[in-house]
Design a protein around this motif. Sequence first.
Motif, PDB file in Angstrom:
ATOM      1  N   UNK A   1       0.845  -1.205   0.000  1.00 39.42           N
ATOM      2  CA  UNK A   1       0.000   0.000   0.000  1.00 39.42           C
ATOM      3  C   UNK A   1       0.874   1.246   0.000  1.00 39.42           C
ATOM      4  N   UNK A   6      -1.513  12.557   2.853  1.00 46.35           N
ATOM      5  CA  UNK A   6      -2.467  13.647   3.045  1.00 46.35           C
ATOM      6  C   UNK A   6      -1.706  14.823   3.677  1.00 46.35           C
ATOM      7  N   UNK A  26      -2.516  19.218  15.278  1.00 44.25           N
ATOM      8  CA  UNK A  26      -2.492  19.216  13.822  1.00 44.25           C
ATOM      9  C   UNK A  26      -3.518  18.242  13.268  1.00 44.25           C
ATOM     10  N   UNK A  28      -4.636  16.140   9.294  1.00 43.39           N
ATOM     11  CA  UNK A  28      -4.320  15.878   7.884  1.00 43.39           C
ATOM     12  C   UNK A  28      -5.570  16.174   7.065  1.00 43.39           C
ATOM     13  N   UNK A  30      -6.955  17.272   2.702  1.00 44.88           N
ATOM     14  CA  UNK A  30      -6.565  17.507   1.310  1.00 44.88           C
ATOM     15  C   UNK A  30      -6.428  18.999   1.017  1.00 44.88           C
ATOM     16  N   UNK A  34     -11.228  21.555   4.086  1.00 45.47           N
ATOM     17  CA  UNK A  34     -11.396  20.293   4.813  1.00 45.47           C
ATOM     18  C   UNK A  34     -10.554  20.282   6.091  1.00 45.47           C
ATOM     19  N   UNK A  42     -12.086  17.800  15.496  1.00 43.62           N
ATOM     20  CA  UNK A  42     -11.086  17.177  16.365  1.00 43.62           C
ATOM     21  C   UNK A  42     -10.817  18.002  17.620  1.00 43.62           C
ATOM     22  N   UNK A  43     -10.782  19.309  17.484  1.00 48.66           N
ATOM     23  CA  UNK A  43     -10.292  20.122  18.607  1.00 48.66           C
ATOM     24  C   UNK A  43     -11.330  21.018  19.287  1.00 48.66           C
ATOM     25  N   UNK A  45     -14.754  20.038  20.450  1.00 44.71           N
ATOM     26  CA  UNK A  45     -15.974  19.307  20.791  1.00 44.71           C
ATOM     27  C   UNK A  45     -16.613  19.795  22.088  1.00 44.71           C
TER      28      UNK A  45
ATOM     29  N   UNK B   4       7.241  18.598  10.477  1.00 44.19           N
ATOM     30  CA  UNK B   4       7.841  17.284  10.303  1.00 44.19           C
ATOM     31  C   UNK B   4       9.257  17.339   9.741  1.00 44.19           C
ATOM     32  N   UNK B  92     -11.212  11.104  18.316  1.00 46.23           N
ATOM     33  CA  UNK B  92     -10.396  12.310  18.508  1.00 46.23           C
ATOM     34  C   UNK B  92      -9.107  11.984  19.241  1.00 46.23           C
ATOM     35  N   UNK B  93      -9.203  11.139  20.280  1.00 47.57           N
ATOM     36  CA  UNK B  93      -8.005  10.776  21.050  1.00 47.57           C
ATOM     37  C   UNK B  93      -6.992  10.059  20.163  1.00 47.57           C
ATOM     38  N   UNK B  95      -6.615  10.525  17.045  1.00 45.48           N
ATOM     39  CA  UNK B  95      -6.000  11.519  16.161  1.00 45.48           C
ATOM     40  C   UNK B  95      -4.968  12.374  16.896  1.00 45.48           C
ATOM     41  N   UNK B  96      -5.252  12.786  18.139  1.00 44.55           N
ATOM     42  CA  UNK B  96      -4.233  13.562  18.894  1.00 44.55           C
ATOM     43  C   UNK B  96      -2.957  12.735  18.986  1.00 44.55           C
ATOM     44  N   UNK B  99      -0.970  12.285  15.785  1.00 40.23           N
ATOM     45  CA  UNK B  99      -0.237  13.526  15.508  1.00 40.23           C
ATOM     46  C   UNK B  99       1.011  13.616  16.390  1.00 40.23           C
ATOM     47  N   UNK B 102       3.611  11.321  15.017  1.00 47.35           N
ATOM     48  CA  UNK B 102       4.179  11.816  13.763  1.00 47.35           C
ATOM     49  C   UNK B 102       5.287  12.848  13.984  1.00 47.35           C
ATOM     50  N   UNK B 108       1.640   9.269   9.023  1.00 45.45           N
ATOM     51  CA  UNK B 108       0.334   8.712   9.359  1.00 45.45           C
ATOM     52  C   UNK B 108       0.077   7.455   8.539  1.00 45.45           C
ATOM     53  N   UNK B 109       0.473   7.523   7.262  1.00 43.86           N
ATOM     54  CA  UNK B 109       0.229   6.386   6.373  1.00 43.86           C
ATOM     55  C   UNK B 109       0.977   5.139   6.873  1.00 43.86           C
ATOM     56  N   UNK B 113      -0.759   1.688   8.154  1.00 43.31           N
ATOM     57  CA  UNK B 113      -0.335   0.412   7.553  1.00 43.31           C
ATOM     58  C   UNK B 113       0.071  -0.598   8.622  1.00 43.31           C
ATOM     59  N   UNK B 116      -3.073  -2.028  10.132  1.00 43.10           N
ATOM     60  CA  UNK B 116      -3.860  -2.871   9.234  1.00 43.10           C
ATOM     61  C   UNK B 116      -3.135  -4.172   8.862  1.00 43.10           C
ATOM     62  N   UNK B 304     -10.859   1.352   5.915  1.00 44.91           N
ATOM     63  CA  UNK B 304      -9.761   2.030   5.222  1.00 44.91           C
ATOM     64  C   UNK B 304      -9.915   1.858   3.709  1.00 44.91           C
ATOM     65  N   UNK B 311     -10.464   9.677  -0.104  1.00 44.22           N
ATOM     66  CA  UNK B 311      -9.169  10.344   0.063  1.00 44.22           C
ATOM     67  C   UNK B 311      -8.585  10.735  -1.296  1.00 44.22           C
ATOM     68  N   UNK B 314     -10.580  13.685  -2.770  1.00 43.81           N
ATOM     69  CA  UNK B 314     -10.306  14.948  -2.078  1.00 43.81           C
ATOM     70  C   UNK B 314      -8.960  15.515  -2.532  1.00 43.81           C
ATOM     71  N   UNK B 315      -7.969  14.649  -2.660  1.00 40.35           N
ATOM     72  CA  UNK B 315      -6.644  15.114  -3.102  1.00 40.35           C
ATOM     73  C   UNK B 315      -6.699  15.588  -4.556  1.00 40.35           C
TER      74      UNK B 315
END
Lengths: 95, 335
Positions: A1, A6, A26, A28, A30, A34, A42-43, A45, B4, B92-93, B95-96, B99, B102, B108-109, B113, B116, B304, B311, B314-315
């Motif tokens: 994969x 993003x 932060x 991610x 596009x 978005x 996310x931040x 709520x 990053x 949300x947790x 995602x924090x 991040x 990272x 993130x990718x 991976x 998964x 996913x 995804x 959107x890109x």
Amino acid sequence: MSETPMPLWEVFIRARTGLAHRHVGSVHAADAEMALQAARDTYTRRGEGLSIWVVPAAAITASDPADKDMLFEPTASKPYRHPTFYTVPEEVGHM
Amino acid sequence: MYTQALNQADPETVATEEPGRLARFQERIDAEERIEPNDWMPAAYRRTLIRQISQHAHSEIVGMLPEGNWITRAPSLRRKAALLAKVQDEGGHGLYLYAAAETLGVTREELVDQLLSGAAKYSSIFNYPTLTWADIGAIGWLVDGAAIMNQIPLCRTSYGPYARAMIRICKEESFHQRQGYEIMLTLCRGTPEQKAMAQDALNRWWWPALMMFGPPDSESQHTAQSMRWKIKRFTNDELRQKFVDATVPQGLYLGLTFPDPDLRFDPETGHWRFGAIDWEEFRRVLAGYGPCNRERLEARRRAHAEGAWVREAALANAAKRRQRAAYAAHRIAAE
């Protein structure tokens, strides 16, 4: 994969009017629109803010921690920048 | 700062990790200084944090599944709204935490991976099924209770972005535990059938909750170094004991019994002493043979894969708009 990564956005939130926007994390996304929506979900709520900025992480230029001394140490030898460096007689009162 | 570019692991730095730098790093840790993303850090510190923070993130994400199972069947609108908010919090947790991981130079990718493909682990607790509504109560009370016990010391962990993520998470987590206990309390004050349902949930979740703190200190591979680096502040066994001491009186208040014949209060130490944990079960579940391991990973893989076109679209849309804007700017410049 191997997916296209993003883009990363830094999120800044103004908690109340009168306060500056502050970095909170932060997301991610596009594009900017978005990123704003993701930042909102996310931040904020629990009523954390009234305004959000999202900035592409790649657009931020950061100082190098290795330059810390060069950049910030010289201020340590300049106490005359602070009010307490100067003597004012007590009789003069608060100044 | 979560930029990053400065965070890529530099193989040369790793190869020439000399004792002087290590000693200075340890001095900063000992002085309770926080380590920030762009600071020098030992490669093993970075690896340990990536492993720990990403496991933590994966746990939050997979943790949405057992509870998500009951959203549409919540017994009232009040319970449904609370459960929906709780599951959204877990997302949300996650995602924090992704991040925060990272900032150590992993993408993130790559993290997704690792989850998964089964290369990364997540908390063993989420491989148990939620069979009845009472399980939602037991999860909030016990699983989130155990998580809080584990997470409060992490608010002072030595890596800045991780500590900041944990502060946010801890603030939000308290509602999770309280809503779970309220569900248990309501069931225990209800009909005998409802109380039996609460008892059954406690019976099934108690031991897995104790396993959440990880293997005993005598067998934990990472504890000593993580304590030295102040990534961890308490050992697995210390946290487990704190959790038992806090939780047993809450269960007794509900009028429930714990599925442990050896559980007794030790007046000399003030601790609740508990029986032997079945570490064989823990290892089995962690190795992928718990009741729901396959189902959980399949659900994440499906989500996913089914989201891939979103995804991509959107890109592609963002690229098209950038291109159009550039073209328009070019034309204006030409005119």
